[in-house]
Design an enzyme around this catalytic site. Structure first.
Site, PDB file in Angstrom:
ATOM      1  N   GLU A  45       0.834  -1.103   0.098  1.00  0.00           N
ATOM      2  CA  GLU A  45       0.029   0.063  -0.091  1.00  0.00           C
ATOM      3  C   GLU A  45       0.742   1.099  -0.123  1.00  0.00           C
ATOM      4  O   GLU A  45       0.529   2.263   0.784  1.00  0.00           O
ATOM      5  CB  GLU A  45      -1.057  -0.017   1.097  1.00  0.00           C
ATOM      6  CG  GLU A  45      -2.056  -0.959   1.091  1.00  0.00           C
ATOM      7  CD  GLU A  45      -2.848  -1.265   2.393  1.00  0.00           C
ATOM      8  OE1 GLU A  45      -4.051  -1.335   2.110  1.00  0.00           O
ATOM      9  OE2 GLU A  45      -2.476  -1.295   3.662  1.00  0.00           O
TER      10      GLU A  45
HETATM   11  C1  ACM Z   1      -1.936  -5.320   4.150  1.00  0.00           C
HETATM   12  O1  ACM Z   1      -3.139  -5.914   4.528  1.00  0.00           O
HETATM   13  N1  ACM Z   1      -2.036  -4.282   3.762  1.00  0.00           N
HETATM   14  C2  ACM Z   1      -0.955  -6.462   3.917  1.00  0.00           C
END
Ligand code: ACM
Length: 526
Positions: free
Chosen positions: A332
């Site tokens: 992310e």
């Molecule tokens: C995640 O759930 N951002 C690895």
């Protein structure tokens, strides 16, 4: 709640009964042994035959005259003494009802053989880890009341026969998010105890995120003292001193779990950025963050100082960590450009190697160039784009190992149903059958089965702040993850599994684990 109320009503009713047969005390074990093979994870093979073994006040635990042998015996004795009330001396000579043997055989690094009959029980393994896992099987073959810490009525029977067992995968992990909410050393140990019962062998600790930095780093002390000073919702947070962390590592290692520490980079770093202005591209430290957004923070990829920071953190963490792996996150990174992300990973992965560790990253790492030997942890879901799945599969075909943590299967923080009071739902609702009923080997299209190193069940903590809440989300899905990691594909069958799962409920009651009573599982009547 219903179960507690139900028992209270039963107790009240029993008090009113004045005639009739003596009631069978609730929870008293039947005088039949748990069928061999009715354990989780399902053993590779179980052949029942002959009479059961019955522990009695004279039972002794025979071990090899080595430190490891004695430790395995002491652990078993500590498990059995409170409920049985027996002395169970651990001995290196003479006859013994229960025998733990280290001997060369076809058991692998973690497998074991268990033989049981009227004469006794023998567990044989190549390595101490195998003995430990065999002991967990023996534990599950004994009545659930063995988990209680006060004397219980027997009989303590172990079904006769032979189990030959070894894991399908070398990586059987569970992750605790100690950043979104902080969990102290004793709380982590409590979770480790749960993991050990089901033969997990990796404890992945998500030690840093936007909301909190949880491990003391001497060269950058404000990471912990300031960056660790809050959590989601604004609570006090906390962090592990190096002594705390070593204690977790030791406790886990005693149970044959390897700690995999994660420092999530380059995003999920607000706590670090808030602690040191110099880590920010504009030189201005943001405030601490106690919300639950993701993807807004980024280390400053262009600054050399960033890599001094990474080098110091990785060096100190690697020195604390006897395990082989160091997880660098990488998920992310929405506020880091693709070019910056690739450049960052090109500089950071060699730092991990320099300190003797193998890189693990979330599967976004495959958008960069995974280092030779690196493992990618896949956390996509059914709805993940074909292109993203193919990026991961291509890396796997190129030699990157995979740890599978599909969010719509193994994320233990996903709500079971719309009515689950805790957890998130961005990956959908994950009921017990959905969590269990898939095959890691064929899961990711285009990825060779040989690339799959195992599975891991993450437990994110945006909505969880107590061990009870963790356990409600983990049980009963966590044992399913254990079975996916350990048991041969041929044993995988939901209809048979759900019966074995239901049979675990009295054990969880005895252990004080408050679990989700999924309507998909035929739980025993309370
Ligand atoms: C995640 O759930 N951002 C690895």
């Amino acid at each position: 709640m219903t179960r507690i109320l139900g028992s209270l009503l039963l107790v009240a009713a029993a008090g009113a009964v004045t005639t009739g047969a003596a009631p069978v005390p609730k929870g008293s074990p039947a005088a039949t042994a748990t069928p061999l093979g009715q354990v989780i994870p399902a053993p590779a093979s179980a052949a029942p035959y002959g009479a059961p073994y019955r522990l009695d006040p004279g039972t002794r635990i025979g071990v090899d005259p080595t430190r490891e042998g004695r430790r395995a015996g002491d652990q078993l004795a500590a498990l059995l003494r409170p409920a049985t009330g027996y002395r169970l001396p651990v001995t290196t000579h003479g006859a013994a009802g229960i025998r733990l043997r280290l001997a060369k055989g076809p058991y692998g690094a973690e497998g074991y053989r268990l033989d049981s009959g009227r004469w006794g029980v023998t567990i044989t393994a190549n390595e101490p880890a195998g003995l430990f896992h065999g002991v967990q099987t023996l534990r599950q073959l004994l009545p659930a009341a063995v988990e209680r810490r006060t004397p219980q009525p027997g009989p303590w029977l172990v079904a006769g026969g032979t189990i030959k067992d070894a894991p399908r995968y070398a990586w059987r992990g569970a992750m605790l998010d100690v950043s979104r909410h902080f969990f102290g050393v004793d709380e982590v140990k409590r979770y480790v105890d749960r993991l050990a019962l089901y033969k997990f062998n990796k404890l992945h600790l998500h030690l840093s995120d936007d909301q909190g930095w949880r491990i003391a780093i001497d060269s950058w002390p404000r990471l912990a003292t300031y960056g660790g000073s809050t959590e989601v919702g604004g609570g006090p947070g906390g962090y592990y001193t190096k002594a705390d962390y070593r204690e977790i590592v030791r406790y886990a290692a005693d149970r044959h779990l390897e700690v995999v520490p994660e420092i999530d980079m380059p995003s999920h770093t607000n706590a670090a950025l808030a602690s040191y202005a110099e880590l920010n591209c504009d030189g201005v430290a943001p405030p601490l963050y106690t919300g639950t957004d993701v993807g807004f923070s980024s280390l400053c990829v262009a600054k050399d100082r960033t890599y001094d920071f990474v080098d110091d953190v990785v060096r100190e963490l690697a020195a604390l960590t006897p395990g082989r792996y160091l997880h660098i996150g990488g998920d992310e990174a929405h506020s880091t450009s693709h070019e910056d992300y690739v450049a960052f990973m090109d500089r950071v992965q060699p730092i991990v190697a320099k300190y003797g560790k193998t890189v693990v990253g979330w599967h976004q790492l495959t958008a960069a160039k995974p280092a030779p030997g690196a493992l990618a942890q896949y956390w996509g879901l059914d709805g993940t784009s074909a292109a993203e799945k193919e990026q991961v599969a291509a890396a796997a075909r190129n030699g990157t190992g995979l740890i599978l943590s599909p969010a719509d299967r193994l994320y233990l923080d996903m709500k079971y149903t719309k009515d689950t009071p805790l957890g998130l739902a961005w990956a959908g609702y994950v009921e017990v059958q959905r969590s269990y009923d898939w095959d890691p080997a064929s899961y990711l299209p285009g990825a060779p089965a040989s690339a799959v190193r195992g599975v891991e069940a993450p437990l994110w903590a945006e909505t969880l702040s107590t061990p009870e809440q963790q356990e409600f989300m983990a049980f009963p899905r966590l044992p399913g993850a254990a079975e996916l990691g350990w048991s041969p594909a041929a044993t995988h069958d939901w209809d048979r599994y759900k019966v074995r799962l239901a049979a675990q409920a009295p054990r969880w009651d005895a252990l004080g684990i408050g679990f989700y009573h999924s309507a998909q599982v035929p739980w025993p009547a309370a």
